[in-house]
Design a protein around this motif. Structure first.
Motif, PDB file in Angstrom:
ATOM      1  N   ASN A   1      39.240 110.900 -58.594  1.00 37.98           N
ATOM      2  CA  ASN A   1      39.895 110.670 -57.297  1.00 37.98           C
ATOM      3  C   ASN A   1      39.426 111.677 -56.260  1.00 37.98           C
ATOM      4  O   ASN A   1      39.265 111.334 -55.088  1.00 37.98           O
ATOM      5  CB  ASN A   1      41.422 110.778 -57.437  1.00 37.98           C
ATOM      6  CG  ASN A   1      42.037 109.486 -57.920  1.00 37.98           C
ATOM      7  OD1 ASN A   1      41.456 108.430 -57.815  1.00 37.98           O
ATOM      8  ND2 ASN A   1      43.221 109.609 -58.481  1.00 37.98           N
ATOM      9  N   ASP A   2      39.234 112.925 -56.676  1.00 37.07           N
ATOM     10  CA  ASP A   2      38.827 113.975 -55.744  1.00 37.07           C
ATOM     11  C   ASP A   2      37.347 113.899 -55.410  1.00 37.07           C
ATOM     12  O   ASP A   2      36.924 114.404 -54.378  1.00 37.07           O
ATOM     13  CB  ASP A   2      39.141 115.351 -56.327  1.00 37.07           C
ATOM     14  CG  ASP A   2      40.646 115.574 -56.473  1.00 37.07           C
ATOM     15  OD1 ASP A   2      41.429 114.866 -55.811  1.00 37.07           O
ATOM     16  OD2 ASP A   2      41.023 116.458 -57.273  1.00 37.07           O
TER      17      ASP A   2
ATOM     18  N   GLY B   1      43.317 104.938 -65.561  1.00 38.55           N
ATOM     19  CA  GLY B   1      44.646 104.664 -65.026  1.00 38.55           C
ATOM     20  C   GLY B   1      45.468 103.792 -65.952  1.00 38.55           C
ATOM     21  O   GLY B   1      46.665 104.050 -66.166  1.00 38.55           O
TER      22      GLY B   1
ATOM     23  N   ASP C   1      42.055 112.600 -62.073  1.00 36.14           N
ATOM     24  CA  ASP C   1      42.184 113.354 -60.820  1.00 36.14           C
ATOM     25  C   ASP C   1      40.814 113.775 -60.289  1.00 36.14           C
ATOM     26  O   ASP C   1      40.573 113.741 -59.077  1.00 36.14           O
ATOM     27  CB  ASP C   1      43.074 114.581 -61.028  1.00 36.14           C
ATOM     28  CG  ASP C   1      44.524 114.214 -61.323  1.00 36.14           C
ATOM     29  OD1 ASP C   1      44.937 113.056 -61.046  1.00 36.14           O
ATOM     30  OD2 ASP C   1      45.257 115.080 -61.851  1.00 36.14           O
TER      31      ASP C   1
ATOM     32  N   LYS D   1      37.909 104.861 -63.353  1.00 36.91           N
ATOM     33  CA  LYS D   1      39.222 105.206 -62.800  1.00 36.91           C
ATOM     34  C   LYS D   1      40.259 104.138 -63.180  1.00 36.91           C
ATOM     35  O   LYS D   1      41.386 104.466 -63.571  1.00 36.91           O
ATOM     36  CB  LYS D   1      39.115 105.330 -61.278  1.00 36.91           C
ATOM     37  CG  LYS D   1      40.390 105.679 -60.585  1.00 36.91           C
ATOM     38  CD  LYS D   1      40.157 105.799 -59.088  1.00 36.91           C
ATOM     39  CE  LYS D   1      41.468 105.816 -58.355  1.00 36.91           C
ATOM     40  NZ  LYS D   1      41.269 105.864 -56.907  1.00 36.91           N
TER      41      LYS D   1
END
Length: 158
Positions: A156-157, A133, A153, A129
């Motif tokens: 993150n989910d 990012g 995403d 991540k």
């Protein structure tokens, strides 16, 4: 020139403008002549890889204004991206550090390789991540940005 000649320059003339170039050349010679080991002779010794990466990072840190910084970064990437690496985390960490130091000089492919290595080989979602990012921040217009955003995403989910 031989490796010993480059070592002599680095040792005897530490303040010379040629010192970074000599240090990089010495590391390149050592890497290119390094023997492979293992049953099938497919891997390099991990301690050699890490030592050379550390030496090159030290050159970049010590001589940040040198015109040789990009050559040092490129050699770090070559060493870290060796496909037969025996330690994927070390490879991903090295690629990420190179990208953190100067994302534009390292380029999007290096950062993407770090992110994907964290994601698929190391299975470290937090590190993946962070790398995805940084990719999105440094290269928002890259052709892969949409796919990277989707993966970011999904992490993150998840």
């Amino acid at each position: 020139k031989s490796r010993m000649e480059y070592e002599r320059v680095v040792r005897n003339y530490p303040d010379s403008p040629r010192t970074p170039e000599a240090g990089i050349a010495r590391c390149r010679i050592e890497w290119e002549s390094a023997p492979r080991h293992g049953v099938f002779r497919t891997t390099y010794k991990a301690d050699l890889q890490q030592r050379l990466i550390d030496e090159l990072k030290e050159i970049v840190a010590k001589y940040p204004q040198s015109n040789q910084v990009s050559a040092a970064l490129a050699l770090i990437v070559d060493i870290a991206q060796e496909p037969e690496l025996s330690n994927w985390r070390r490879a991903a960490d090295s690629l990420f550090r190179v990208s953190e130091m100067d994302p534009a000089a390292a380029g999007p492919d290096v950062l993407l390789r770090a992110a994907e290595t964290y994601d698929r080989r190391v299975k470290d979602k937090a590190a993946a991540k962070r790398a995805y990012g940084l990719f999105l921040k440094a290269f928002p217009d890259a052709p892969q940005a949409k796919d990277i955003q989707a993966r970011f995403d999904a992490i993150n989910d998840g």
